[in-house]
Scaffold this motif. Structure first.
Motif, PDB file in Angstrom:
ATOM      1  N   UNK A 293       0.830  -1.145   0.129  1.00 58.86           N
ATOM      2  CA  UNK A 293       0.256   0.063   0.029  1.00 58.86           C
ATOM      3  C   UNK A 293       0.851   1.307   0.063  1.00 58.86           C
ATOM      4  N   UNK A 294       2.119   1.205   0.594  1.00 62.46           N
ATOM      5  CA  UNK A 294       3.043   2.368   0.659  1.00 62.46           C
ATOM      6  C   UNK A 294       3.203   2.638  -0.785  1.00 62.46           C
ATOM      7  N   UNK A 296       1.658   2.099  -3.658  1.00 62.10           N
ATOM      8  CA  UNK A 296       0.651   2.609  -4.138  1.00 62.10           C
ATOM      9  C   UNK A 296       0.355   3.865  -3.719  1.00 62.10           C
ATOM     10  N   UNK A 297       0.351   4.383  -2.477  1.00 66.28           N
ATOM     11  CA  UNK A 297      -0.076   5.703  -1.678  1.00 66.28           C
ATOM     12  C   UNK A 297       0.999   6.508  -2.019  1.00 66.28           C
ATOM     13  N   UNK A 298       2.306   6.399  -1.978  1.00 63.65           N
ATOM     14  CA  UNK A 298       3.449   7.555  -1.961  1.00 63.65           C
ATOM     15  C   UNK A 298       4.314   7.332  -2.925  1.00 63.65           C
ATOM     16  N   UNK A 300       4.575   7.053  -6.692  1.00 64.66           N
ATOM     17  CA  UNK A 300       3.709   7.050  -7.955  1.00 64.66           C
ATOM     18  C   UNK A 300       4.854   6.363  -9.226  1.00 64.66           C
ATOM     19  N   UNK A 301       6.239   6.868  -9.002  1.00 61.66           N
ATOM     20  CA  UNK A 301       6.972   6.174  -9.977  1.00 61.66           C
ATOM     21  C   UNK A 301       7.283   4.782  -9.996  1.00 61.66           C
ATOM     22  N   UNK A 385       0.246  -3.112 -10.748  1.00 63.01           N
ATOM     23  CA  UNK A 385       1.813  -2.077 -10.128  1.00 63.01           C
ATOM     24  C   UNK A 385       2.884  -3.013 -10.097  1.00 63.01           C
TER      25      UNK A 385
ATOM     26  N   UNK C  51      -2.355  13.311  -3.619  1.00 62.40           N
ATOM     27  CA  UNK C  51      -2.138  12.334  -2.572  1.00 62.40           C
ATOM     28  C   UNK C  51      -0.878  11.874  -2.712  1.00 62.40           C
ATOM     29  N   UNK C  52      -0.725  11.162  -3.841  1.00 62.87           N
ATOM     30  CA  UNK C  52       0.433  10.364  -4.188  1.00 62.87           C
ATOM     31  C   UNK C  52       1.661  11.089  -4.371  1.00 62.87           C
ATOM     32  N   UNK C  53       1.524  12.277  -4.827  1.00 59.28           N
ATOM     33  CA  UNK C  53       2.853  13.192  -4.979  1.00 59.28           C
ATOM     34  C   UNK C  53       3.416  13.907  -3.871  1.00 59.28           C
ATOM     35  N   UNK C  54       2.775  13.764  -2.651  1.00 65.33           N
ATOM     36  CA  UNK C  54       3.231  14.568  -1.365  1.00 65.33           C
ATOM     37  C   UNK C  54       4.511  14.166  -1.182  1.00 65.33           C
ATOM     38  N   UNK C  55       4.877  13.209  -0.962  1.00 67.54           N
ATOM     39  CA  UNK C  55       6.357  12.918  -0.693  1.00 67.54           C
ATOM     40  C   UNK C  55       7.133  12.766  -1.839  1.00 67.54           C
ATOM     41  N   UNK C  56       6.697  12.333  -3.136  1.00 68.52           N
ATOM     42  CA  UNK C  56       7.353  12.001  -4.166  1.00 68.52           C
ATOM     43  C   UNK C  56       7.913  13.291  -4.768  1.00 68.52           C
ATOM     44  N   UNK C 248      -1.062   1.532   9.316  1.00 66.31           N
ATOM     45  CA  UNK C 248      -0.948   0.602   8.266  1.00 66.31           C
ATOM     46  C   UNK C 248      -1.281   1.429   6.999  1.00 66.31           C
ATOM     47  N   UNK C 249      -2.235   2.361   6.775  1.00 65.28           N
ATOM     48  CA  UNK C 249      -2.624   3.377   5.953  1.00 65.28           C
ATOM     49  C   UNK C 249      -2.562   4.621   6.272  1.00 65.28           C
TER      50      UNK C 249
END
Lengths: 448, 315, 289
Positions: A293-294, A296-298, A300-301, A385, C51-56, C248-249
């Protein structure tokens, strides 16, 4: 002057006594009308009986999961109608609140998620949780037996998990390709180290990252090698030969082979690490399966690039995975007695049945711990993914080589030793693994 | 404390109180004092004294799991003396406290003085900006700082401009305390500026005017007027900072999750207490740690109070 | 009552001096202020990222694309409006309550001679030195007895007697010019009259400071409201936010958005009320009534 002071002092004393008396009276008086927090769960008129259950968790997603299960439960049950009052708080806060309420004898929820690091705390002394062995027995033959061990004390089970948490290796296929490594040629840890040397030579990436302020990087291989914190007899085995061997392996990867380094941010859950892993600074990382999940959540690349494989083996036919993390859902003894049966029926339905276990994957992305659901079409579907592979089917293939995790009375403290002291000393300060583990074990034994 | 006695002495000399013993009941000093103190004392006794007493009683017991306890006399206090982790935590906490004292008293004080001078435009805007950090939830501050302090984060980038090599602030044992002091500086500077501003504004302008007439420059004025005359408020902020330093808890938790930090370099005394109480559920021993810690803070605070008191006598 | 006039401090004779100094000093302060603003900037920008790009994209100082998606999600998925309202109720209630209780007590301790006053003061301070975690269980037991679980009063009342507020106010009152009180006493004014007519106007700056401190403490307080409040609709923002940091999420997209929601209104209030705020605080003797 003197006269006044003396007079004042007398007055003050007299007043103080009066106030103290009033206070005692006031607090006693208000203590009497100690009305029960919530009334009886509605009259049972004819059909299903309304049962109000308070549920606490420290994972927001679990509230949705349990609510969905409650809705399904109510549809098929004509005995109970579960009204779930779910609330979540963060990890520390929820457990603190729970402990305060349990110790105070009032204010605890009916159902609660307790994380594996804290579960042992609640198994000391008079356990404030209801045994769940009977509902687990109903499904035991289908369950991955190892997953019930962490929540067991004296042969009685008090919690039911959300996931198996199988430990896997996540490989970045793009980096491995660039280094000329075939991921499926990695079978043993020696293969892994050789591949790592290729990666370090041919790319800018490290082969692996090691946590220095969390426990996963060190605990995984320790468990996989048959070690861990406790054995099945509740004996502390922190300084066992298996653990020393595993930790030595990690130490060698860092200091001798120089293929692994301390992870950015010190933890695989830190924000700088998400950033670094997303940028491709590490070719692989070992973490439990819920870490998907990490990505997918954080990150993206990483889409499409990550391949999930078993852990490299220590010995032929040895374990190739183990279990990491975990959360036991439990029923507290503060539940009203007439609700207990309903709560147990609901918990069994929500966590142990076939459909519930399928939902663990479809709703939460977790790996279920019931064998028979892995053939369900929801779980056999490929995941784009992760290299468009059937991730869950691959997980199932590891089941017969899965090292169990046992916990014991000082499990929380043992985990803290690993994450605060041992990992850092070995990775950053080049400490001798055997010595670091011996000291940690000694520290924990000194607590009793 | 010394100021206190000075006032009291001055009062007893000039006050007309002593000559009029027959006052109406509600106007007798002790009664008046009680009326004013009553709301505070009632709340204080009900909620504080009771709770503190409860904790102190627990410190003489051993508690094994929920609902069981046993009297063990001074055993818990003896254990404090041999607690290795406890000493690490205490050392970290003291270093942090000293660090924050060295930064969070002088820096905000000078800034408060500068922000009151006419050399700075838009003073209120700056004061508001410096004050903002304390409004931010620490949960988020932890995330922001773990990024700012990361190896390729902004702070290293900035220090790199001056040739300072990149530091792994959050991943190195001996940098854990400095990292937390950096975070504390960001968070608390604005608040202390406000305390000091209030203190500085209590100094009559005439004093500065006459000092200026005597030819004292701004720096002299600062040293010989602003600093000594702000003594009560400096004393207050000092005690508050000592107290805050020793109570260090949330910062290590939001930066490192478990609160231990790299090689226990971030472990604070209260985190150790917290773990003992809530992770090990060793409430008796945790209470003993708490009592010892309270005694240490009290001693430090009293030393400060005394030091400031002597300072007053000299003048 | 006579109090000094309102005037900037330090070096009253420099008004005609070169502005170079002023520019230099202002620049120094501005640099510090910008450094202090960086974390906010990151927060604000992150709240506007996907959301996905916050840390990316955390390393990107200037974002390439922005969205209000996180705020929409927060308003749709969480009772953030109730959380905000609760935060306001708790903050106003505890600030006003603490100010009343503390100011009264400080007057007694600073200006009235009575036996044991120093003993009382020091023991009040001493009780504050015990880490709050140890008080959780006894306080929670009291809340159950008093039937205050899951109520705003339960959060506010136990914290009203604020030892450091008392300490601060006492220190401030000790610094007030003694002659004023003596004169009033000679005129036959009672302590009650002195308190309302003389002391209260004179301690206005201290009241303003303490109001800010109390409000902040309550606004940020997490542990006690978390223990007392049980239903999600009764949570203040601080507690509400932690419900989103699942182990966990974790929902950092929502946490960061809520954090912005929590700060922005207060920032706006500061900007709008800056004059009043600074007047209450900065200038000596605003209150002469």
């Amino acid at each position: 002057m003197l006269a006044i002071t003396g007079f004042g002092r007398r007055r003050l004393r007299w007043k103080a006594v009066l106030i103290a008396g009033l206070l005692v009276a006031a607090s006693c008086g208000s203590g009497d009308d100690d009305s029960a927090a919530d009334g009886d769960g509605g009259a049972a008129n004819g059909e299903a009986q309304d049962i109000e259950l308070e549920f606490w968790t420290f994972v927001d997603a679990h509230t949705d999961f349990m609510q969905a299960r409650a809705d399904e439960f109510n549809e098929q049950s004509d005995e109970y109608n579960i009204i779930l009052n779910a609330s979540s708080a963060d990890f520390e806060d929820m457990h603190d609140r729970l402990l305060v309420a349990l110790q105070s004898g009032s204010g605890a929820p009916d159902i609660v998620d307790i994380e594996i690091q804290r579960f042992a705390t609640f198994l000391r002394g008079d356990v404030p949780l209801h045994p769940l062995t009977d509902i687990i027995d109903n499904h035991r033959s289908e369950l991955v037996e190892e997953r019930t061990a962490p929540y067991r004390a004296d042969g009685v089970e008090y919690g039911i998990d959300y996931h198996l948490g199988a430990w896997v290796m996540y490989y970045n296929s793009e980096i491995l390709d660039a280094a000329g490594v075939d991921v499926d040629s990695i079978v043993t840890w020696d293969d892994y180290i050789a591949a790592g040397q290729q990666v370090v030579e041919n790319t800018d990436a490290w082969m692996a990252s090691i946590e220095t302020t969390d426990r996963f990087s060190v605990l995984g291989p320790m468990l996989q090698n048959g070690g861990g914190t406790y054995d099945e007899n509740n004996e502390l085995i922190l300084d066992s030969p298996e653990n020393i061997e595993a930790l030595q392996l990690i130490s060698d990867m860092v200091h001798e082979h120089e293929i692994a380094t301390a992870s950015a941010g010190g933890q695989h859950h830190s924000e700088p690490y998400y950033q670094a892993l997303n940028e491709g600074q590490y070719a692989s990382v070992w973490m439990p399966l819920w870490y998907v999940t990490r990505f997918k959540d954080f990150m993206p690349e990483t889409e499409g690039k990550i391949l999930i494989r078993p852990m490299p083996e220590f010995s032929p036919d040895g374990f190739i995975s183990t279990m990491g993390g975990g959360t036991g859902t439990a029923i507290t003894t503060q539940i009203e007695e007439d609700k207990l049966e309903a709560a147990k029926a609901f918990l069994e339905f929500a966590k142990l049945t076939y459909d519930a276990q399928v939902s663990l994957y479809t709703d939460l992305g977790f790996d279920p711990f019931r064998n028979d659901v892995y053939d369900d079409e929801a779980l056999t579907a490929p995941d784009p993914w992760f290299g468009n592979e059937p991730v869950m089917t691959n997980v199932q293939a590891m089941f017969d080589r899965l090292a169990p995790e046992f916990t014991g009375p000082r499990y929380p403290e043992a985990v803290l030793q690993l994450r605060d002291v041992v990992a850092y000393q070995v990775v950053e300060e080049g400490a001798d693994p055997a010595e670091a583990l011996r000291q940690a074990a000694e520290e924990i034994r000194s607590l009793d | 404390m010394a100021t206190d006695t000075t006032h009291a002495d001055a009062r007893s000399g000039t006050s007309p109180r002593g000559r009029k013993p027959k006052r109406p009941f509600l106007h007798r000093p002790a009664v008046v004092a009680m009326v004013f103190l009553l709301p505070f004392l009632v709340l204080y006794v009900v909620f504080r004294v009771y709770a503190v007493g409860y904790a102190v009683v627990l410190s003489f017991q051993e508690i094994q799991g929920i609902g069981s306890s046993e009297w063990t006399g001074l055993d818990n206090y003896q254990r404090v003396l041999t607690d290795r982790t406890g000493f690490t935590a205490l050392r970290n906490t003291m270093l942090y406290t000293i660090g924050t004292l060295l930064v969070l008293i002088p820096v905000p004080f000078v800034l408060a003085a500068i922000l009151r001078s006419r050399w700075v435009a838009r003073q209120s805007m700056f004061r508001s900006i410096l004050f903002l950090p304390v409004l931010t939830s620490l949960v988020v501050v932890g995330v922001v700082f773990s990024l700012l302090l990361s190896t390729n984060g902004l702070l290293n980038g900035f220090l790199g401009l001056f040739g300072v090599p990149a530091q792994a602030w959050l991943e190195t044992r001996h940098l854990a305390i400095p990292a937390m002091i950096i975070m504390a500086t960001w968070r608390w500077t604005g608040i202390n500026i406000i305390y000091f501003t209030t203190g500085l504004s209590n100094i009559p302008n005439e004093l500065y005017e006459s000092a200026a007439v005597d030819g004292a420059g701004p720096i002299r004025q600062f040293w010989h007027l602003s600093v000594p005359l702000s003594k009560p408020i400096i004393l207050f902020v000092t005690v508050l900072t000592i107290f805050g330093g020793f109570q260090l808890f949330v910062e290590p938790l939001v930066l490192w999750g478990s609160g231990g930090g790299p090689g226990q370099g971030g472990l604070s005394a209260v985190v150790h207490l917290y773990r003992t109480a809530f992770t090990s559920f060793d409430l008796g021993y945790a209470s003993a740690i708490g009592v010892v810690l309270a005694a240490i803070i009290m001693v430090f605070s009293l030393i400060m109070l005394k030091a400031f008191g002597f300072f007053a006598k000299d003048r | 009552m006579t109090v000094a006039q309102r005037k900037p401090l330090i070096s009253s004779g420099t008004s005609h001096r070169p502005t170079v100094k002023k520019i230099a000093m202002t620049s120094v302060v501005a640099v510090i202020a910008i450094a202090f603003l960086i974390p906010f900037y990151w927060l604000l920008v992150s709240s506007l990222r996907e959301p996905q790009r916050i840390f990316a994209d955390a390393g990107q100082f200037f974002p390439s694309s922005l969205t209000l998606q996180n705020f929409r999600t927060v308003f749709n998925e969480t009772p953030v409006v109730s959380w905000f309202a609760n935060s306001v109720i708790l903050t106003v209630g505890s600030t006003v309550g603490s100010l009343v209780v503390v100011t009264m007590a400080a007057y007694a301790l600073a200006q009235i001679r009575f036996p044991f006053r120093n003993t009382i003061f020091v023991s009040i301070l001493a009780s504050q030195m015990l880490p709050f975690h140890l008080l959780l269980i006894p306080l929670f037991l009291l809340m159950i007895q008093l039937n205050l679980i899951d109520t705003h009063l339960g959060v506010i009342v136990p914290m009203l007697a604020h030892p450091f507020g008392l300490f601060y106010m006492r220190q401030y009152m000790l610094g007030l010019p003694q002659a004023v009180f003596d004169a009033a006493r000679v005129d036959g004014a009672s302590d009650y009259r002195i308190f309302f007519r003389i002391v209260l106007p004179m301690v206005k700056p201290a009241l303003a400071t303490l109001a800010i401190i109390f409000a902040l403490e309550q606004w940020n307080d997490l542990l006690w409201p978390l223990i007392v409040m049980r239903s999600e609709g009764n949570y203040p923002l601080s507690v509400g936010m932690t419900t989103l940091v699942g182990l966990y999420r974790p929902r950092w997209d929502l946490v960061i958005a809520v954090a912005v929601i929590a700060v922005v209104p207060i920032m706006l209030m500061f900007v709008l009320l800056r004059k009043q705020f600074i007047n209450g605080l900065g200038q000596f003797g605003t209150g002469t009534k």
